[in-house]
Write a protein that holds these residues in place. Structure first.
Motif, mmCIF file in Angstrom:
data_model
loop_
_atom_site.group_PDB
_atom_site.id
_atom_site.type_symbol
_atom_site.label_atom_id
_atom_site.label_comp_id
_atom_site.label_asym_id
_atom_site.label_seq_id
_atom_site.Cartn_x
_atom_site.Cartn_y
_atom_site.Cartn_z
ATOM 1 N N PRO A 59 45.129 41.616 34.633
ATOM 2 C CA PRO A 59 43.770 42.110 34.851
ATOM 3 C C PRO A 59 43.521 42.408 36.328
ATOM 4 O O PRO A 59 44.146 41.818 37.213
ATOM 5 N N THR A 60 42.613 43.329 36.600
ATOM 6 C CA THR A 60 42.213 43.622 37.968
ATOM 7 C C THR A 60 41.402 42.450 38.497
ATOM 8 O O THR A 60 40.478 41.982 37.855
ATOM 9 N N THR A 61 41.759 41.986 39.685
ATOM 10 C CA THR A 61 41.088 40.799 40.197
ATOM 11 C C THR A 61 39.945 41.117 41.144
ATOM 12 O O THR A 61 39.057 40.313 41.330
ATOM 13 N N SER A 62 39.948 42.295 41.772
ATOM 14 C CA SER A 62 38.857 42.628 42.685
ATOM 15 C C SER A 62 38.729 44.138 42.804
ATOM 16 O O SER A 62 39.599 44.890 42.379
ATOM 17 N N ALA A 63 37.655 44.579 43.434
ATOM 18 C CA ALA A 63 37.433 46.014 43.632
ATOM 19 C C ALA A 63 38.451 46.586 44.602
ATOM 20 O O ALA A 63 38.873 47.741 44.469
ATOM 21 N N SER A 64 38.884 45.803 45.576
ATOM 22 C CA SER A 64 39.857 46.313 46.544
ATOM 23 C C SER A 64 41.220 46.552 45.890
ATOM 24 O O SER A 64 41.922 47.500 46.247
ATOM 25 N N ARG A 69 45.047 50.621 43.794
ATOM 26 C CA ARG A 69 45.775 51.217 42.667
ATOM 27 C C ARG A 69 45.388 52.674 42.473
ATOM 28 O O ARG A 69 46.243 53.523 42.193
ATOM 29 N N ASP A 70 44.095 52.974 42.635
ATOM 30 C CA ASP A 70 43.650 54.357 42.510
ATOM 31 C C ASP A 70 44.242 55.232 43.593
ATOM 32 O O ASP A 70 44.587 56.389 43.359
#
Length: 74
Positions: A59-64, A69-70
């Motif tokens: 799972p993605t752990t943070s916005a950063s 990744r984007d």
């Protein structure tokens, strides 16, 4: 499934061997225990099946992390 239903034979033997009255409430409670044990066992099987399918996805752990990744997709 055995762990979820292991108390039912003890309850039934109490009705049979110890001359406990087999009332609607006692038989109904044993039936509810059986149904809940089966539901629990099926839910645990589904849970382990879903964990096996999503084992490689983190799972993605943070916005950063998502931002990084984007940026790497381009």
């Amino acid at each position: 499934m055995v762990g979820a239903l292991n108390k039912l034979p003890i309850a039934l033997s109490g009705l049979i061997f110890f001359d406990a009255p087999a009332t609607f409430a006692s038989v109904g409670a044993i039936f509810v225990g059986f149904v809940s044990g089966v539901v629990y066992a099926v839910a645990k099987m589904w849970q382990s099946k879903n964990k096996a399918q999503t084992a490689g996805v983190l799972p993605t752990t943070s916005a950063s992390v998502q931002s990084m990744r984007d940026s790497l997709k381009q």
